[in-house]
Design a protein around this motif. Structure first.
Motif, short mmCIF file in Angstrom:
data_model
loop_
_atom_site.label_atom_id
_atom_site.label_comp_id
_atom_site.label_asym_id
_atom_site.label_seq_id
_atom_site.Cartn_x
_atom_site.Cartn_y
_atom_site.Cartn_z
N TYR A 247 32.15 27.59 35.76
CA TYR A 247 31.15 28.63 36.02
C TYR A 247 30.58 28.47 37.44
CZ TYR A 247 27.31 31.86 35.52
OH TYR A 247 26.46 32.91 35.70
N CYS A 248 30.25 27.23 37.78
CA CYS A 248 29.66 26.98 39.11
C CYS A 248 30.67 27.24 40.23
CB CYS A 248 29.14 25.54 39.19
SG CYS A 248 27.74 25.26 38.12
N LYS B 280 16.58 30.39 38.95
CA LYS B 280 17.66 29.40 38.84
C LYS B 280 17.46 28.39 37.69
CE LYS B 280 18.81 29.67 43.74
NZ LYS B 280 18.88 28.97 45.02
N HIS C 90 23.43 29.38 31.98
CA HIS C 90 23.62 29.98 33.31
C HIS C 90 23.30 31.47 33.33
CE1 HIS C 90 25.20 26.46 35.27
NE2 HIS C 90 26.05 26.24 34.27
N LEU C 91 23.51 32.12 32.20
CA LEU C 91 23.35 33.58 32.20
C LEU C 91 21.88 34.01 32.06
CD1 LEU C 91 26.43 34.58 29.99
CD2 LEU C 91 26.16 34.89 32.46
N ILE D 19 33.29 29.38 40.10
CA ILE D 19 33.55 30.83 40.19
C ILE D 19 32.36 31.56 40.83
CG2 ILE D 19 33.88 32.95 38.80
CD1 ILE D 19 35.42 31.07 36.79
N THR D 20 31.16 31.21 40.41
CA THR D 20 29.98 31.94 40.90
C THR D 20 29.37 31.30 42.15
OG1 THR D 20 28.58 30.66 39.42
CG2 THR D 20 29.37 32.79 38.60
N ASN D 21 29.94 30.19 42.57
CA ASN D 21 29.45 29.47 43.76
C ASN D 21 27.97 29.08 43.61
OD1 ASN D 21 30.03 28.27 46.18
ND2 ASN D 21 29.49 30.06 47.40
N LYS D 22 27.63 28.62 42.41
CA LYS D 22 26.25 28.19 42.14
C LYS D 22 26.24 26.70 41.82
CE LYS D 22 24.46 32.56 40.41
NZ LYS D 22 24.14 33.33 39.21
#
Lengths: 153, 275
Positions: free
Chosen positions: B52-53, B103, B97-98, B55-58
């Motif tokens: 997830y991090c 944050k 995350h969603l 793909i979303t660059n978080k």
């Protein structure tokens, strides 16, 4: 509140313990009502009056079980299950869950009565993640069968 | 960060407590399946978090993810199939995350994942890691670990208000013979309530910091949880209570920003007036 106020923490902890104790002792009767009856008493009760059992009690000499419908219960820390098991000529002909008081979904045990009929045994397959309900159900059926067995004697 | 420094962080404290509980409960139940499930839960949580991090660059907290995985495996029965354990971990990390505000997760990830898993997978939650199947005296381990962690995260007002309200309401239920208060005050349900109060309710990102808000949070979680328990029974009551508390915390976090933005708008006028 200061982080290191130990007196405050001790005071609140004591108050919590007192309230918990009050609740525990207040509900003691309720908790004891949920406990299973002692085995001897349970057998005595069912020997004297198996439900619907009086009409079909002719073949008791060589039978393992006395014909009739017996109510068995099984319980553990997660609740209790009560079943009604009907026996005719040593064959389990019907199993019904008469009371479900587990803290889990009753869907876990829906297929178990049919499994008992197929296997002619309380040892149903353990449902993954529903061990406690499975155990309670198995014990309930076994309890009913024990009563039927003792009724022969 | 060195290992020594990490061990002194709140997440370090909680991780150590969870691992200690995992070992004690596994020894007590003489079953290794709980440890296997914990490896699955933590592994899946870390994998989902990583993807997830990426793909979303978080950024995502690895420590928090490990704690979520550990809590899930300690609560789900160790007879639960590995697919359900993995599925619950996926749900927990995805919603972590969603559903976020600034944050930070709005809902406690483990509680939210476990709540949804009851409805999706009909999971049997035994709270075995809270020593639900072991003798009652093992609750002492929960209390020791709980007090240490609560002290570290400075959440005593929250824990005391939650447990105090919870016990008072159960006492009243028992006194007036409403619902099944007897079960909730005895193992394994009292184990669940203590584990929940000490280790899930106190999650810093999803609960308030101010004393007054902590007290309200604790009372709100307990009252809503007991209402759910009284009406429906089952095992969802603690999670639903916490979700209500999390929503309160979320609304609290939102309101100061509104106030501050209002202040920013008002300040120039005040200055203008004072001049």
């Amino acid at each position: 509140m200061k982080k290191n106020d130990k007196k405050w923490v001790i005071l609140c902890s004591t108050a919590l313990a007192a309230v918990y104790s009050a609740g525990y002792f207040t509900t003691e009767t309720q908790a004891n009502l949920g406990q299973p009856l002692p085995q001897i008493e349970s057998n005595f009760q069912t020997n004297s009056s198996p439900v619907n059992g009086s009409k079909e009690s002719s073949n008791i000499t060589n039978s393992r079980y006395k014909d009739g419908t017996y109510t068995g219960s099984g319980m553990n820390r997660r609740g209790s299950i009560e079943v009604q098991v009907t026996i005719k000529k040593d064959v389990i002909t019907d199993v019904a869950i008469s009371h479900f008081a587990m803290h889990y979904s009753d869907r876990d045990v829906v297929g178990m009565p049919d499994e008992v009929l197929q296997k002619q045994s309380p040892q149903v397959e353990n449902v993954s993640g529903a061990t406690y309900s499975t155990e309670a159900f198995q014990n309930a059926v076994q309890d009913a069968l024990d009563q039927a067995q003792n009724a022969v004697g | 960060m060195t290992a020594k420094k990490w061990m002194k962080t709140p997440k370090g404290y909680v991780t150590i407590a969870m691992i200690a509980f995992l070992i004690i409960a596994s020894i007590g139940s003489k079953n290794i399946m709980g440890i296997i499930n914990s490896i699955i839960a933590v592994g899946v949580s870390l994998t989902v978090n990583y993807f997830y991090c990426t793909i979303t660059n978080k950024k995502g907290s690895r420590d928090g993810t490990i704690i979520t995985g550990l809590i899930i495996s300690l609560i789900l029965s160790f007879t639960t199939s590995w697919l359900v354990v993995a599925g619950t971990a996926v749900i927990a990390i995805l919603f972590k995350h969603l559903l976020v505000y600034k944050k930070k997760p709005i809902f406690n990830p483990a509680a939210f994942g476990l709540l949804l898993s009851i409805f999706i997978f009909q999971t049997g939650q035994s709270w075995w890691g809270a020593f639900g199947d072991l003798p009652a005296w093992t609750i002492i381990f929960l209390l020791i670990g709980g007090y240490i962690v609560t002290d570290r995260v400075n959440k005593f007002p929250q824990v005391f208000s939650f447990l105090g309200t919870f016990f008072i309401l159960l006492f009243l239920m028992g006194y007036f013979n409403v619902g099944n208060a007897a079960d909730a005050l005895r193992p394994p349900f009292i184990n669940a309530a203590l584990f929940f109060g000490f280790f899930m309710l106190t999650d810093p990102p999803t609960s308030p910091a101010k004393v007054k808000n902590q007290v309200i949070f604790g009372i709100l979680s307990a009252v809503s949880g007991i209402i759910v328990y009284g009406i429906f029974g089952g095992l969802t009551y603690l999670y639903i209570g916490l979700c209500i508390g999390n929503l309160y915390s979320f609304l609290q976090k939102r309101s100061p920003s509104k106030v501050s933005s209002l202040r920013q708008n008002v300040k120039p006028t005040h200055r203008g007036l004072s001049k």
